[in-house]
Design a protein around this motif. Sequence first.
Motif: not given
Length: 136
Positions: A110-118, A120-122, A126-129
């Motif tokens: 779960e920790v790894r999955k959450e790290a990947v989600r964060i 990807e969101a970052q 950054a791409a939107r910016a």
Amino acid sequence: MTQHQSAQTMKPATAAKKLGVYLDATPDEFRAGAVSRAELNALQTDPPEWLRDLRRDGPHPRPVVAAKLGVSISGLARGGVTEALTTEQIEALKTENPEWLQKERATQAEVRKEAVRIKEAQAEKAARADTTDQRD
């Protein structure tokens, strides 16, 4: 005026950590004095028999045990594993697969999955910016 470069040295505990071995299992001569950067590099590139044996059979330090079991170091402590383990003991734990190990592996997943989600969101943010900056 010439300057003499002093050889960087480290404590045996630091060298053992960098080599991924349990300090108490290393030979006395390794624990006796400081280890130079050149000596550490030599141990890493051409490990002596004692180092190959330790890496293969253990006992392994907690970070290595945690990695081999797929859990965190904190998860090991919660599971009651506080000492170094040999490869054989680690394999026995994997085979036995106690409830605490199953739970800690699930937590780690779960920790790894959450790290990947964060991450990807970052990246998306950054791409939107970047897109917004290019329009200006």
